[in-house]
Design an enzyme around this catalytic site. Structure first.
Site, PDB file in Angstrom:
ATOM      1  N   TYR A  33      39.698  43.306  42.363  1.00  0.00           N
ATOM      2  CA  TYR A  33      40.889  42.879  43.095  1.00  0.00           C
ATOM      3  C   TYR A  33      40.973  41.362  43.131  1.00  0.00           C
ATOM      4  O   TYR A  33      40.020  40.658  42.833  1.00  0.00           O
ATOM      5  CB  TYR A  33      40.900  43.463  44.505  1.00  0.00           C
ATOM      6  CG  TYR A  33      39.956  42.789  45.487  1.00  0.00           C
ATOM      7  CD1 TYR A  33      40.440  41.887  46.442  1.00  0.00           C
ATOM      8  CD2 TYR A  33      38.588  43.051  45.476  1.00  0.00           C
ATOM      9  CE1 TYR A  33      39.585  41.283  47.349  1.00  0.00           C
ATOM     10  CE2 TYR A  33      37.733  42.446  46.374  1.00  0.00           C
ATOM     11  CZ  TYR A  33      38.232  41.561  47.312  1.00  0.00           C
ATOM     12  OH  TYR A  33      37.389  40.953  48.207  1.00  0.00           O
ATOM     13  N   ARG A  52      40.258  34.246  37.281  1.00  0.00           N
ATOM     14  CA  ARG A  52      39.132  35.010  37.819  1.00  0.00           C
ATOM     15  C   ARG A  52      39.374  36.510  37.655  1.00  0.00           C
ATOM     16  O   ARG A  52      38.442  37.287  37.378  1.00  0.00           O
ATOM     17  CB  ARG A  52      38.886  34.657  39.279  1.00  0.00           C
ATOM     18  CG  ARG A  52      37.616  35.290  39.844  1.00  0.00           C
ATOM     19  CD  ARG A  52      37.267  34.755  41.213  1.00  0.00           C
ATOM     20  NE  ARG A  52      38.298  35.067  42.196  1.00  0.00           N
ATOM     21  CZ  ARG A  52      38.258  34.657  43.464  1.00  0.00           C
ATOM     22  NH1 ARG A  52      37.252  33.889  43.881  1.00  0.00           N
ATOM     23  NH2 ARG A  52      39.219  34.973  44.310  1.00  0.00           N
ATOM     24  N   ARG A 100      35.946  63.287  37.591  1.00  0.00           N
ATOM     25  CA  ARG A 100      34.821  62.562  38.165  1.00  0.00           C
ATOM     26  C   ARG A 100      33.589  62.684  37.279  1.00  0.00           C
ATOM     27  O   ARG A 100      33.130  63.791  36.970  1.00  0.00           O
ATOM     28  CB  ARG A 100      34.505  63.082  39.570  1.00  0.00           C
ATOM     29  CG  ARG A 100      33.428  62.275  40.274  1.00  0.00           C
ATOM     30  CD  ARG A 100      33.088  62.861  41.643  1.00  0.00           C
ATOM     31  NE  ARG A 100      32.079  62.033  42.304  1.00  0.00           N
ATOM     32  CZ  ARG A 100      30.769  62.094  42.072  1.00  0.00           C
ATOM     33  NH1 ARG A 100      30.303  62.953  41.186  1.00  0.00           N
ATOM     34  NH2 ARG A 100      29.927  61.310  42.725  1.00  0.00           N
ATOM     35  N   LYS A 148      34.612  40.237  41.283  1.00  0.00           N
ATOM     36  CA  LYS A 148      35.323  40.541  42.530  1.00  0.00           C
ATOM     37  C   LYS A 148      35.718  42.023  42.554  1.00  0.00           C
ATOM     38  O   LYS A 148      36.854  42.402  42.286  1.00  0.00           O
ATOM     39  CB  LYS A 148      36.554  39.631  42.676  1.00  0.00           C
ATOM     40  CG  LYS A 148      37.102  39.560  44.104  1.00  0.00           C
ATOM     41  CD  LYS A 148      38.143  38.463  44.230  1.00  0.00           C
ATOM     42  CE  LYS A 148      38.765  38.400  45.612  1.00  0.00           C
ATOM     43  NZ  LYS A 148      37.812  37.925  46.641  1.00  0.00           N
ATOM     44  N   GLU A 180      26.347  33.651  50.814  1.00  0.00           N
ATOM     45  CA  GLU A 180      27.721  33.347  51.202  1.00  0.00           C
ATOM     46  C   GLU A 180      28.052  34.089  52.484  1.00  0.00           C
ATOM     47  O   GLU A 180      27.212  34.795  53.041  1.00  0.00           O
ATOM     48  CB  GLU A 180      28.705  33.702  50.084  1.00  0.00           C
ATOM     49  CG  GLU A 180      28.604  35.112  49.558  1.00  0.00           C
ATOM     50  CD  GLU A 180      29.409  35.329  48.280  1.00  0.00           C
ATOM     51  OE1 GLU A 180      30.289  34.514  47.960  1.00  0.00           O
ATOM     52  OE2 GLU A 180      29.148  36.345  47.608  1.00  0.00           O
TER      53      GLU A 180
END
Length: 288
Positions: A33, A52, A100, A148, A180
């Site tokens: 995301y 990014r 799945r 991310k 972080e």
């Protein structure tokens, strides 16, 4: 009026946007995301977020179905369709719908691309005036934090644990060093005025706002050290702050209950926030 969202090339009222229960994001957390800030109807730091996004996609072998021009056009269009002046655009890309299985789906499986807006006054942030407190917690996330992904369960748990301890957020640490915050980059300012922030690696996300703030600091003569720092260094710092696309620059005034500096937002932190907002506002990407 409901929001208009983007789903796989369609613009839909949010109530009509549906994603399959077999989507890999839902079943496997197999998705990435990005969040882009909107101010005055224009996009802040868009180029950094787009770059990014493409890097994250490449690292996981995901296919982004929009080229650069179409991706930018979609960001502008979602702002226009929702008449948004200030807020956030959330974009999520998954590997798509498949039975799945731990193995990736067959080549050619269509990815799922979603975008929606969150209206908010991004300039009004009480925490920027008062500062926040953080609790130090072990970093138990996976090893590729530079991508991310939507794997945000542990950051959510860390944030809730910090709140249970009376703090606003968590600073995570690993092998004796701060990595972080739960959803932001951690920085400190040493007693002699050096801005210290961890160097980029698999241990942390390459923050778009981080890069912009370091550039601004260097331009104004601030000495920068990109290296890991310890919790003790953070407690002994003159100032501390976090950076993120959603909050810009926010001071940290307490770590595990210990006051940082004089307990008030530091001068360099305040200056960097003002400079960041002014510079990004001036360079914001409005529709052509």
């Amino acid at each position: 009026m409901s929001r208009i969202v983007y789903l796989n090339g369609q613009w839909l009222p949010e109530e009509e946007a549906k994603v399959s229960i077999f989507d890999r994001a839902f079943l496997m957390g197999d998705a990435i995301y990005e969040v882009t800030c909107v101010l005055d109807g224009a996009l802040l730091d868009y180029a950094g977020h787009a770059a990014r996004l493409r890097r994250s996609a490449a690292e996981l072998g995901l296919t982004l179905p929009l080229d650069d021009d179409a991706l930018l056009a979609a960001h502008h269009e979602i702002v226009a369709r929702n008449e948004m002046k200030s807020g956030l655009i959330y974009l999520q890309l998954s590997r798509g719908v498949a039975e799945r299985d731990f193995a990736f789906p067959p080549e050619g499986t269509e990815p799922t691309l979603v975008m929606f807006t969150q209206a908010k006054d991004v300039l009004v942030n009480r925490a920027a005036e008062t500062g926040i407190s953080v609790a130090l917690l072990p970093d138990l996330r996976w090893g590729r934090r530079d991508i991310k992904t939507v794997q945000l369960l542990y950051p959510s748990m860390a944030k809730m644990e910090a709140k249970a301890r009376g703090a606003d957020d968590a600073w995570l640490f690993e092998d004796g060093f701060v990595t972080e915050a739960s959803a932001a980059t951690a920085h400190i300012v040493s007693k002699d005025g050096k801005l210290i922030t961890r160097e980029l690696s698999h241990a942390l996300l390459p923050g778009v706002t981080r890069a912009a703030v370091l550039e601004l600091a260097a331009r104004h003569g601030v000495e920068i050290e990109e290296r890991a720092f310890t919790p003790d260094e953070a407690r002994d710092a003159r100032e501390a702050f976090i950076t993120s696309a959603t909050n810009f620059v926010v001071p940290v005034v307490r770590i595990d209950g210990e006051v940082i500096g004089d307990g008030a937002p530091g001068a360099l932190t305040r200056e960097l926030r003002e400079q960041y907002i002014a510079s990004r506002r001036a360079a914001a990407l409005a529709p052509a």
